[in-house]
Write an enzyme that holds these catalytic residues in place. Structure first.
Site, PDB file in Angstrom:
ATOM      1  N   ASN A   8       0.884  -1.168   0.000  1.00 42.96           N
ATOM      2  CA  ASN A   8       0.000   0.000   0.000  1.00 42.96           C
ATOM      3  C   ASN A   8       0.923   1.220   0.000  1.00 42.96           C
ATOM      4  O   ASN A   8       1.498   1.574   1.021  1.00 42.96           O
ATOM      5  CB  ASN A   8      -0.879  -0.035   1.249  1.00 42.96           C
ATOM      6  CG  ASN A   8      -1.894   1.090   1.286  1.00 42.96           C
ATOM      7  OD1 ASN A   8      -1.874   1.985   0.434  1.00 42.96           O
ATOM      8  ND2 ASN A   8      -2.773   1.057   2.276  1.00 42.96           N
ATOM      9  N   ARG A  90      -2.657  -2.181  -3.452  1.00 43.57           N
ATOM     10  CA  ARG A  90      -3.852  -1.363  -3.348  1.00 43.57           C
ATOM     11  C   ARG A  90      -3.743  -0.262  -4.401  1.00 43.57           C
ATOM     12  O   ARG A  90      -2.766   0.483  -4.438  1.00 43.57           O
ATOM     13  CB  ARG A  90      -3.924  -0.729  -1.971  1.00 43.57           C
ATOM     14  CG  ARG A  90      -5.118   0.161  -1.830  1.00 43.57           C
ATOM     15  CD  ARG A  90      -5.137   0.797  -0.473  1.00 43.57           C
ATOM     16  NE  ARG A  90      -6.403   1.471  -0.272  1.00 43.57           N
ATOM     17  CZ  ARG A  90      -6.661   2.218   0.775  1.00 43.57           C
ATOM     18  NH1 ARG A  90      -5.754   2.374   1.706  1.00 43.57           N
ATOM     19  NH2 ARG A  90      -7.823   2.804   0.896  1.00 43.57           N
ATOM     20  N   HIS A 178     -12.808   3.155  -0.667  1.00 45.74           N
ATOM     21  CA  HIS A 178     -12.715   2.288   0.522  1.00 45.74           C
ATOM     22  C   HIS A 178     -13.348   0.918   0.257  1.00 45.74           C
ATOM     23  O   HIS A 178     -13.764   0.219   1.180  1.00 45.74           O
ATOM     24  CB  HIS A 178     -13.408   2.919   1.759  1.00 45.74           C
ATOM     25  CG  HIS A 178     -12.632   4.022   2.405  1.00 45.74           C
ATOM     26  ND1 HIS A 178     -13.245   5.098   3.027  1.00 45.74           N
ATOM     27  CD2 HIS A 178     -11.311   4.232   2.520  1.00 45.74           C
ATOM     28  CE1 HIS A 178     -12.322   5.909   3.493  1.00 45.74           C
ATOM     29  NE2 HIS A 178     -11.141   5.413   3.202  1.00 45.74           N
ATOM     30  N   HIS A 205     -16.569   3.510   7.600  1.00 42.70           N
ATOM     31  CA  HIS A 205     -15.103   3.418   7.650  1.00 42.70           C
ATOM     32  C   HIS A 205     -14.609   4.775   8.147  1.00 42.70           C
ATOM     33  O   HIS A 205     -14.564   5.749   7.394  1.00 42.70           O
ATOM     34  CB  HIS A 205     -14.553   3.099   6.259  1.00 42.70           C
ATOM     35  CG  HIS A 205     -13.059   3.009   6.210  1.00 42.70           C
ATOM     36  ND1 HIS A 205     -12.376   1.823   5.998  1.00 42.70           N
ATOM     37  CD2 HIS A 205     -12.099   3.944   6.364  1.00 42.70           C
ATOM     38  CE1 HIS A 205     -11.079   2.049   6.018  1.00 42.70           C
ATOM     39  NE2 HIS A 205     -10.877   3.342   6.232  1.00 42.70           N
ATOM     40  N   LEU A 206     -14.303   4.827   9.443  1.00 39.34           N
ATOM     41  CA  LEU A 206     -13.906   6.102  10.051  1.00 39.34           C
ATOM     42  C   LEU A 206     -12.427   6.046  10.413  1.00 39.34           C
ATOM     43  O   LEU A 206     -12.049   5.586  11.495  1.00 39.34           O
ATOM     44  CB  LEU A 206     -14.766   6.389  11.290  1.00 39.34           C
ATOM     45  CG  LEU A 206     -16.287   6.382  11.074  1.00 39.34           C
ATOM     46  CD1 LEU A 206     -17.015   6.632  12.382  1.00 39.34           C
ATOM     47  CD2 LEU A 206     -16.702   7.414  10.027  1.00 39.34           C
ATOM     48  N   GLY A 207     -11.597   6.468   9.481  1.00 38.33           N
ATOM     49  CA  GLY A 207     -10.165   6.542   9.724  1.00 38.33           C
ATOM     50  C   GLY A 207      -9.708   7.941   9.364  1.00 38.33           C
ATOM     51  O   GLY A 207     -10.486   8.888   9.440  1.00 38.33           O
ATOM     52  N   ARG A 238      -9.314  16.206   4.691  1.00 38.58           N
ATOM     53  CA  ARG A 238     -10.104  16.447   3.466  1.00 38.58           C
ATOM     54  C   ARG A 238     -11.467  17.015   3.845  1.00 38.58           C
ATOM     55  O   ARG A 238     -12.027  16.666   4.879  1.00 38.58           O
ATOM     56  CB  ARG A 238     -10.289  15.136   2.688  1.00 38.58           C
ATOM     57  CG  ARG A 238      -9.037  14.693   1.960  1.00 38.58           C
ATOM     58  CD  ARG A 238      -9.234  13.345   1.282  1.00 38.58           C
ATOM     59  NE  ARG A 238      -8.493  12.290   1.942  1.00 38.58           N
ATOM     60  CZ  ARG A 238      -8.718  10.988   1.798  1.00 38.58           C
ATOM     61  NH1 ARG A 238      -9.679  10.566   1.000  1.00 38.58           N
ATOM     62  NH2 ARG A 238      -7.980  10.107   2.428  1.00 38.58           N
ATOM     63  N   ASP A 280      -5.859  14.425  13.869  1.00 38.32           N
ATOM     64  CA  ASP A 280      -5.893  13.178  14.620  1.00 38.32           C
ATOM     65  C   ASP A 280      -6.991  13.249  15.688  1.00 38.32           C
ATOM     66  O   ASP A 280      -6.952  14.122  16.562  1.00 38.32           O
ATOM     67  CB  ASP A 280      -4.514  12.959  15.273  1.00 38.32           C
ATOM     68  CG  ASP A 280      -4.382  11.568  15.860  1.00 38.32           C
ATOM     69  OD1 ASP A 280      -5.306  11.143  16.586  1.00 38.32           O
ATOM     70  OD2 ASP A 280      -3.362  10.926  15.599  1.00 38.32           O
ATOM     71  N   ILE A 326     -10.792   5.178  13.900  1.00 38.32           N
ATOM     72  CA  ILE A 326     -11.696   5.824  14.856  1.00 38.32           C
ATOM     73  C   ILE A 326     -12.817   4.861  15.245  1.00 38.32           C
ATOM     74  O   ILE A 326     -13.140   4.694  16.426  1.00 38.32           O
ATOM     75  CB  ILE A 326     -12.285   7.114  14.236  1.00 38.32           C
ATOM     76  CG1 ILE A 326     -11.173   8.073  13.818  1.00 38.32           C
ATOM     77  CG2 ILE A 326     -13.259   7.785  15.186  1.00 38.32           C
ATOM     78  CD1 ILE A 326     -11.615   9.154  12.830  1.00 38.32           C
ATOM     79  N   GLU A 376      -7.817  -4.505   5.015  1.00 36.27           N
ATOM     80  CA  GLU A 376      -7.704  -4.327   3.565  1.00 36.27           C
ATOM     81  C   GLU A 376      -6.563  -5.157   2.984  1.00 36.27           C
ATOM     82  O   GLU A 376      -6.650  -5.650   1.862  1.00 36.27           O
ATOM     83  CB  GLU A 376      -7.487  -2.834   3.253  1.00 36.27           C
ATOM     84  CG  GLU A 376      -8.721  -1.996   3.537  1.00 36.27           C
ATOM     85  CD  GLU A 376      -8.402  -0.568   3.914  1.00 36.27           C
ATOM     86  OE1 GLU A 376      -7.790  -0.361   4.989  1.00 36.27           O
ATOM     87  OE2 GLU A 376      -8.765   0.344   3.171  1.00 36.27           O
TER      88      GLU A 376
HETATM   89  P1  ADP Z   1      -5.889   5.577   7.686  1.00 39.45           P
HETATM   90  O1  ADP Z   1      -7.017   6.172   6.891  1.00 39.45           O
HETATM   91  O2  ADP Z   1      -4.640   6.396   7.638  1.00 39.45           O
HETATM   92  O3  ADP Z   1      -5.680   4.096   7.464  1.00 39.45           O
HETATM   93  P2  ADP Z   1      -6.705   4.759  10.326  1.00 39.45           P
HETATM   94  O4  ADP Z   1      -7.781   3.813   9.959  1.00 39.45           O
HETATM   95  O5  ADP Z   1      -5.450   4.206  10.889  1.00 39.45           O
HETATM   96  O6  ADP Z   1      -6.381   5.756   9.158  1.00 39.45           O
HETATM   97  O7  ADP Z   1      -7.328   5.793  11.375  1.00 39.45           O
HETATM   98  C1  ADP Z   1      -6.623   6.899  11.802  1.00 39.45           C
HETATM   99  C2  ADP Z   1      -7.532   7.686  12.739  1.00 39.45           C
HETATM  100  O8  ADP Z   1      -7.941   6.843  13.815  1.00 39.45           O
HETATM  101  C3  ADP Z   1      -6.878   8.925  13.350  1.00 39.45           C
HETATM  102  O9  ADP Z   1      -7.760  10.027  13.305  1.00 39.45           O
HETATM  103  C4  ADP Z   1      -6.675   8.518  14.788  1.00 39.45           C
HETATM  104  O10 ADP Z   1      -6.765   9.597  15.643  1.00 39.45           O
HETATM  105  C5  ADP Z   1      -7.861   7.596  15.010  1.00 39.45           C
HETATM  106  N1  ADP Z   1      -7.676   6.745  16.166  1.00 39.45           N
HETATM  107  C6  ADP Z   1      -6.827   5.701  16.316  1.00 39.45           C
HETATM  108  N2  ADP Z   1      -6.917   5.220  17.579  1.00 39.45           N
HETATM  109  C7  ADP Z   1      -7.828   5.974  18.229  1.00 39.45           C
HETATM  110  C8  ADP Z   1      -8.379   5.983  19.549  1.00 39.45           C
HETATM  111  N3  ADP Z   1      -7.986   5.106  20.473  1.00 39.45           N
HETATM  112  N4  ADP Z   1      -9.290   6.928  19.849  1.00 39.45           N
HETATM  113  C9  ADP Z   1      -9.677   7.829  18.930  1.00 39.45           C
HETATM  114  N5  ADP Z   1      -9.233   7.859  17.676  1.00 39.45           N
HETATM  115  C10 ADP Z   1      -8.309   6.954  17.333  1.00 39.45           C
END
Ligand code: ADP
Length: 391
Positions: A8, A90, A178, A205-207, A238, A280, A326, A376
């Site tokens: 990736n 990916r 995603h 999907h909350l990342g 974004r 973050d 998240i 993934e």
């Molecule tokens: P990516 O899209 O880069 O793969 P991830 O799925 O790793 O992202 O998610 C990153 C997000 O997850 C960041 O906003 C980070 O703050 C949040 N995150 C990770 N662990 C925690 C946690 N314990 N509490 C709150 N948010 C978290």
């Protein structure tokens, strides 16, 4: 032992994972080269989290993605037992033509270049990684797995924008992204929650990137993402959905260039832009700054609005599923999002939620609530193995 390498590739980082190929796929190790071109740092861990390698390189030694791939390849060759039989990548955008994973060659990579403008932050790096492997190991089968494929069965009504029809033929469509994550989660639900897996689902999907997907009968029918991965809910940096008139204003009245607008929307907006604190969520949750709290409130508000749209597309809702950084790790954010679903009958169980259980819904909840960690990389490895075996 035959192995598959999953790659990736991003602008300044290279994530990878190695799977052994037997009847099944087992993760052997995963790693990451970060800070490519600035402060390169390689870290590799085994499946139990033990660090196998940790190394800081001079920036001149790893100036770009191809050199990072060479370093990782050299480490695997020297330090790792196993015969690499394929590489799975990916690739964010498959455009209108690629509706499933594909064995790549030089011609296909050139074809995929057409979608660079549709995913400028990801696609060029995904393709550079494939080319780097072709240059070094032209004999090695490589499979491109697209984030758009899972959404390719969307109806024409879903995938059109209300602009003149010829743009659709040119590829200006709502694609959705995603997809590898959603495909994995949909499959996992069939194992862990078979009674709802075929029903009306929203997967969130909350990342750092974030979107919602409406799944019915195991297939994606709507996504909050559209033509690019800018649409939908706000993300780490974004903007998410925005009135196109804002872009016209920035270009015409503020005199911003297209590149400046692109940077603003992809890198300076979302939680980062709104809070002025961080992209973050962990940093925002622990910040005393009221702008951090406001950014999270806005994020949750927009998730609630888009969940309502997707519930309308589904004509109801059986389950809402949290995944990615998240969604998997923050009981606080899950509770806030679930509160926005109460009008649909969702009730979260605080104890189960705090414990990060699979099923975090209260027993009287009309909508089931799940936490399903995504994978993934495993999805890519599965597709790669299937293509190798002619599936
Ligand atoms: P990516 O899209 O880069 O793969 P991830 O799925 O790793 O992202 O998610 C990153 C997000 O997850 C960041 O906003 C980070 O703050 C949040 N995150 C990770 N662990 C925690 C946690 N314990 N509490 C709150 N948010 C978290």
């Amino acid at each position: 032992m035959d192995t598959i390498l999953v790659v990736n590739a991003g602008s300044s980082s290279l994530k990878f994972e190695v799977f052994s190929v037997t009847d099944d796929l087992n993760s052997l190790l995963e790693g990451q080269m970060e800070g490519i071109g600035s402060a390169p740092h390689l870290r590799i861990k085994d499946r139990d989290g033990r660090v196998l390698a940790e190394h800081t390189h001079a920036s001149a030694d790893v100036p770009d993605l191809p050199s990072a791939i060479l370093r990782v390849g050299a480490w695997l060759r020297d330090q790792h037992e196993g015969d690499l039989v394929a590489v799975g990548h990916r690739v964010v955008h498959g455009g209108p033509d690629y509706d499933r994973p594909v064995l790549v060659n030089e011609q296909i990579v050139s074809d995929l270049e057409r979608y660079v403008p549709l995913a400028p932050l990801h696609q060029p790096h995904n393709l550079t990684a494939i080319r780097a492997v072709i240059d070094r190991r032209p004999d090695l089968p490589q499979v491109a797995c697209f984030d758009t494929s899972f959404h390719r069965n969307h109806s024409p009504v879903t995938s059109h924008y209300a602009i003149p029809e010829h743009f659709f033929a040119e590829g200006v469509r709502r694609y959705g992204f995603h997809g590898l994550s959603y495909e994995y989660v949909a499959g996992r639900l069939r194992e862990v929650a078979p009674s709802v897996a075929g029903g009306k689902l929203i997967v969130a999907h909350l990342g750092n990137g974030a979107s919602l997907c409406a799944i019915s009968g195991g297939r994606s029918i709507e996504s909050t993402f559209g033509f690019t991965a800018l649409d939908g809910i706000p993300m780490g940096a974004r903007c998410g959905q925005i009135d196109p008139g804002v872009l016209l204003y920035l270009l015409q009245q503020k005199g911003m260039s297209a590149d400046e607008v692109q940077d603003l929307l992809y890198k300076e907006s979302g939680l980062k832009g709104l809070s002025g604190v961080s992209n973050d969520v962990r940093a925002l949750l622990s910040s005393e700054d009221p702008r951090a709290a406001f950014a999270l409130e806005h994020f949750v508000h927009r998730i609630g609005l888009h969940a309502g749209m997707l519930a309308a597309a589904l004509g109801g809702l059986d389950a809402f599923v949290f995944t990615a950084g998240i969604g998997e790790n923050s009981p606080d954010m899950r509770a806030r999002v679930a509160a926005r679903l109460e009008w649909l009958g969702a009730r979260i169980d605080p104890v189960r939620n705090a414990a990060g259980a699979l099923d975090v819904a209260a027993s009287d909840s009309a909508v089931r609530l799940y936490v399903v960690p995504t994978d993934e990389e495993l999805m890519i490895a599965r597709h790669t193995m299937a293509l190798l075996r002619g599936g």
